[in-house]
Every structure is written in structure tokens, then in C-alpha cells.
Design an enzyme around this catalytic site. Structure first.
Site, PDB file in Angstrom:
ATOM      1  N   ASP A  79       0.871  -1.181   0.000  1.00 34.07           N
ATOM      2  CA  ASP A  79       0.000   0.000   0.000  1.00 34.07           C
ATOM      3  C   ASP A  79       0.904   1.227   0.000  1.00 34.07           C
ATOM      4  O   ASP A  79       1.301   1.705   1.063  1.00 34.07           O
ATOM      5  CB  ASP A  79      -0.872   0.032   1.261  1.00 34.07           C
ATOM      6  CG  ASP A  79      -1.889  -1.094   1.302  1.00 34.07           C
ATOM      7  OD1 ASP A  79      -2.830  -1.068   0.500  1.00 34.07           O
ATOM      8  OD2 ASP A  79      -1.739  -1.996   2.151  1.00 34.07           O
ATOM      9  N   ARG A 148      -6.511  10.640   2.129  1.00 35.08           N
ATOM     10  CA  ARG A 148      -6.119   9.628   1.146  1.00 35.08           C
ATOM     11  C   ARG A 148      -6.845   9.823  -0.179  1.00 35.08           C
ATOM     12  O   ARG A 148      -6.417   9.265  -1.198  1.00 35.08           O
ATOM     13  CB  ARG A 148      -6.410   8.230   1.686  1.00 35.08           C
ATOM     14  CG  ARG A 148      -5.662   7.888   2.952  1.00 35.08           C
ATOM     15  CD  ARG A 148      -6.214   6.633   3.610  1.00 35.08           C
ATOM     16  NE  ARG A 148      -6.020   5.441   2.795  1.00 35.08           N
ATOM     17  CZ  ARG A 148      -6.616   4.272   3.013  1.00 35.08           C
ATOM     18  NH1 ARG A 148      -7.493   4.161   4.014  1.00 35.08           N
ATOM     19  NH2 ARG A 148      -6.378   3.246   2.237  1.00 35.08           N
ATOM     20  N   LYS A 178      -9.023   1.473  -5.708  1.00 40.29           N
ATOM     21  CA  LYS A 178      -9.742   1.074  -4.493  1.00 40.29           C
ATOM     22  C   LYS A 178     -10.483   2.284  -3.912  1.00 40.29           C
ATOM     23  O   LYS A 178     -10.178   3.418  -4.272  1.00 40.29           O
ATOM     24  CB  LYS A 178      -8.770   0.482  -3.468  1.00 40.29           C
ATOM     25  CG  LYS A 178      -7.711   1.460  -2.931  1.00 40.29           C
ATOM     26  CD  LYS A 178      -6.750   0.740  -2.005  1.00 40.29           C
ATOM     27  CE  LYS A 178      -5.794   1.724  -1.339  1.00 40.29           C
ATOM     28  NZ  LYS A 178      -4.775   1.045  -0.521  1.00 40.29           N
ATOM     29  N   HIS A 191     -11.791  -1.344   9.293  1.00 47.51           N
ATOM     30  CA  HIS A 191     -10.802  -2.032  10.108  1.00 47.51           C
ATOM     31  C   HIS A 191     -11.402  -2.452  11.451  1.00 47.51           C
ATOM     32  O   HIS A 191     -10.917  -3.394  12.093  1.00 47.51           O
ATOM     33  CB  HIS A 191      -9.586  -1.134  10.353  1.00 47.51           C
ATOM     34  CG  HIS A 191      -8.798  -0.839   9.120  1.00 47.51           C
ATOM     35  ND1 HIS A 191      -9.126   0.171   8.251  1.00 47.51           N
ATOM     36  CD2 HIS A 191      -7.689  -1.420   8.620  1.00 47.51           C
ATOM     37  CE1 HIS A 191      -8.247   0.200   7.253  1.00 47.51           C
ATOM     38  NE2 HIS A 191      -7.366  -0.757   7.454  1.00 47.51           N
ATOM     39  N   ASP A 265     -10.288  -6.462   0.112  1.00 48.87           N
ATOM     40  CA  ASP A 265      -9.532  -5.773   1.150  1.00 48.87           C
ATOM     41  C   ASP A 265      -9.132  -6.826   2.193  1.00 48.87           C
ATOM     42  O   ASP A 265      -9.557  -7.986   2.127  1.00 48.87           O
ATOM     43  CB  ASP A 265     -10.386  -4.657   1.765  1.00 48.87           C
ATOM     44  CG  ASP A 265      -9.543  -3.499   2.294  1.00 48.87           C
ATOM     45  OD1 ASP A 265      -8.342  -3.708   2.570  1.00 48.87           O
ATOM     46  OD2 ASP A 265     -10.081  -2.389   2.436  1.00 48.87           O
TER      47      ASP A 265
END
Length: 372
Positions: A79, A148, A178, A191, A265
């Protein structure tokens, strides 16, 4: 005579992308790669001390892959988005977050910056970058995306994302768009827990999907797409997109016509209750790679479930073949032509010379100055 298809246990390994601890490859990982139970690895900051060390690590991993039943190179992923999602050490040329490129609004510069990143990754043996982020930051409370994202405007994000993809792939590194179909409107972090959205398919088509359409168009041609652990209650209320045929097969493959690699993911995120079972379910939904970033025992259990499932025919043979072909094709296109598997120190010395010439070079620092 036609070649017999690989055994299910060998095919199953090609669907597993594994994370691992440490700056050198654990012996158990080498053994699993050689046996064909792992077809790709993902690198984190825990694996990287320097560019020189990373090249040595990846060289050892690819040599193990050469000894596997199929002899295909590994997909070695990272990443490397820039900003807070950067895994590389300080001797690399490190980009600021995508938001900076979004504010500059210059696709040509985004392409140049991505080509720089790709060139440095390629020089140390990384062949797949899980970037760029194409989520539209429509909800400022979406902290998991935040800076991001290039921004919230579909046109601008489409142009910058397509440029970034083109730059990476020009450097010989596969790009991965993504998080399909777009999670920038959601506040919960996958997460930790499974986020959900009330957006309809028509609403996605009119906004969130636009950057992905641009990424998959021939001008950009993203090699891979990462599908999110996110629930869209008006489209498939029972399964997150990563495990949903409605998203994987109908929308991504069917409507958008994507013929590249579909990756989940990380299945060890809090959004997923049983990562090993989810790995198998993702393949049944239409994914190609199950991403399991931490625990070896989960990777091994997923491999076993996938091998059993392939043997059972729960995925029709023609679909198994198409998925295996997609994985093989990206490996042949981006695999390891610059990172020879030969054990000789002379060859490795040549690779280090190229790494020293490229990583952190003056030309790349000059590009970075344009971005900062």
C-alpha cells in the site's frame, strides 16, 4: 497434447495473498510458497528497513516462487499511496497524501509522480501497488479515507486517478483502484466494524462509480481493483461488497466489463467475522485474490477451504479457469522480469546497482518538489 489444469490445492494457493512478520521471510512462508500454497505477498512497514534490505527480501521470495509447482512469479504488493499510508523506508522518495495532488489538480503531474513511485518500487521487486484511492470524500467524517482521497469531485478524481494508474503501470507496476464501489460517504472504519450505506445502485452509478469507470477505461486500464468491506443495504443487504456476487460479478465484471484482477480488502479487518471462510466466499462471489495480511493459521485454513471448494466444483470449472487465467496474466505482465530468480550474487549485485541508481535519486527529488 493439452496441458492438464493444475491440481485444486495448487490453484488454491494462487488465490492467497499473505502478509507476514519481520524483515526477512519466515521459513514457514518460504516452505508454503515453494509448496504452492501462497501465490502473493503483501508488505507492510514491519517488513521494510531499507531499499537494499527490501530488494534482498523480494529476491528471496521470488526464488522460492521459482521452485513452486507452477513456477509463476509472486505478486508482491504494497500500500504505497503517499502520506499516512506509506510503507516504505526513508531512503525512498515519498509522496505526500493524495489530497495534495487533488489540490494541485494537475493530471500530468500526478502521472509523473506515480511513474516515479512505480520506478522505485520496481527497482526493489514490488510489482503491485494497492493505489490509487478512488473514493470520493463526500463525508468529511470518513476518517479512514480523509486525505487519502484526491477530493470529492467525480470529474477531478477520475482524471487524477486515471493519470496515477497510467504512471504506475508505465513504470512496470500494476495499479489497483480502491475501494470499489466507493466508501467515502461512510463514517465507520472497516478495520473496526462493517460500515453500511443506504446509497442505491443508481446513486452509485451517478457519482461513486465514475472514477472507477475512468480507471477501467483503456486509457488507464487498471490491472486490479480492490473491493471494499462495506454493506450497501439497498443493493445486497446480506453481504459486504467484497463477498457479494451482486458487486463482484454483476457490477464489476458485468456492467463495468472489468477483465482484470479483483482483490478483497484485508479479510482480517474487524468488518469480517471469519476471514478464512470469507476468503472462500469472496472467490465464489467472483474475486480472484483473498488478502489475508497477518496470521499464518488463517491463511492456511483459507487455502484448505479454497482447495476443497475448487475440488467440489462449487465454482464451475470455466469460472475457475477464467480466474486462474487473470492471475497468471497479471503475473506474466508485471511479475518479475527485472528481478531474476537466479541465486548468483553477480545478478543480485546488478539489481542493487539499479536500485542505487533509482531509489531516492535527484531526478525523483525534483519531481517531489513539484508536488510539495
Amino acid at each position: 497434447m493439452p496441458t492438464a489444469p493444475p491440481l485444486p490445492e495448487v490453484r488454491a494457493g494462487q488465490h492467497i495473498m499473505a502478509g507476514f512478520p519481520g524483515a526477512s521471510a519466515p521459513p514457514s512462508l518460504i516452505e508454503r510458497i515453494e509448496a504452492g500454497r501462497v501465490g502473493g505477498v503483501i508488505l507492510f512497514r514491519r517488513n521494510i528497513e531499507s531499499a537494499a534490505q527490501l530488494l534482498e527480501l523480494n529476491h528471496a521470495l521470488q526464488r522460492a516462487a521459482r521452485r513452486s509447482p507452477l513456477g509463476l512469479p509472486l505478486l508482491i504488493a504494497i500500500d504505497e499511496e503517499g502520506g499516512r499510508v506509506s510503507r516504505l523506508s526513508g531512503d525512498f522518495t515519498l509522496l505526500p497524501p493524495a489530497r495534495r495532488l487533488g489540490r494541485l489538480g494537475d493530471p500530468a503531474l500526478a502521472r509523473q509522480a506515480a511513474r516515479m513511485v512505480g520506478t522505485e518500487l520496481r527497482a526493489v521487486g514490488v510489482n503491485l501497488d494497492f493505489a490509487p484511492v478512488l473514493d470520493l470524500l463526500t463525508n468529511p467524517a470518513c476518517a479512514v479515507i480523509g486525505d487519502r482521497a484526491f477530493g470529492d469531485d467525480p470529474g477531478a478524481v477520475s482524471a487524477l486517478g486515471a493519470a496515477f494508474i497510467a504512471g504506475l503501470q508505465e513504470a512496470g507496476v500494476a495499479a489497483c483502484a480502491k475501494h470499489f464501489p466507493g466508501i467515502g460517504s461512510m463514517a465507520p472504519d472497516p478495520h473496526e466494524t462493517l460500515p453500511s450505506s443506504p446509497l442505491s445502485l443508481e446513486e452509485l452509478r451517478g457519482r461513486e462509480l465514475l472514477p472507477f469507470r475512468a480507471a477501467l477505461a483503456p486509457e488507464a486500464g487498471a490491472a486490479a481493483v480492490m473491493v471494499a468491506h462495506a454493506l450497501f443495504t439497498r443493493i445486497d443487504p446480506g453481504r459486504p461488497a467484497s463477498l457479494s456476487p451482486r458487486f463482484q460479478r454483476d457490477l464489476l465484471r458485468g456492467e463495468l466489463g472489468f477483465g482484470g484482477l479483483s482483490v478483497t480488502d484485508d479479510l482480517e479487518m474487524g468488518a469480517i467475522a471469519d476471514p478464512a471462510q470469507a476468503a472462500w466466499e469472496s472467490l465464489r462471489a467472483g474475486a480472484d485474490l483473498a488478502l489475508i495480511c497477518h496470521r499464518e493459521e488463517i491463511q492456511e485454513r483459507a487455502w484448505g477451504l479454497i482447495a476443497e471448494g475448487l475440488e467440489s466444483g462449487a465454482i464451475p470449472p470455466q469460472e475457475q479457469e477464467r480466474s486462474f487465467h487473470r492471475i497468471s496474466a497479471i503475473k506474466k505482465s508485471y511479475g518479475a522480469p527485472d528481478l531474476s530468480h537466479h541465486a548468483g550474487r553477480e545478478n543480485l549485485a546488478r539489481l542493487h546497482q539499479e536500485r542505487e541508481r533509482v531509489v531516492g535519486c535527484a531526478a525523483h527529488r525534483a519531481i517531489l518538489e513539484k508536488v510539495l
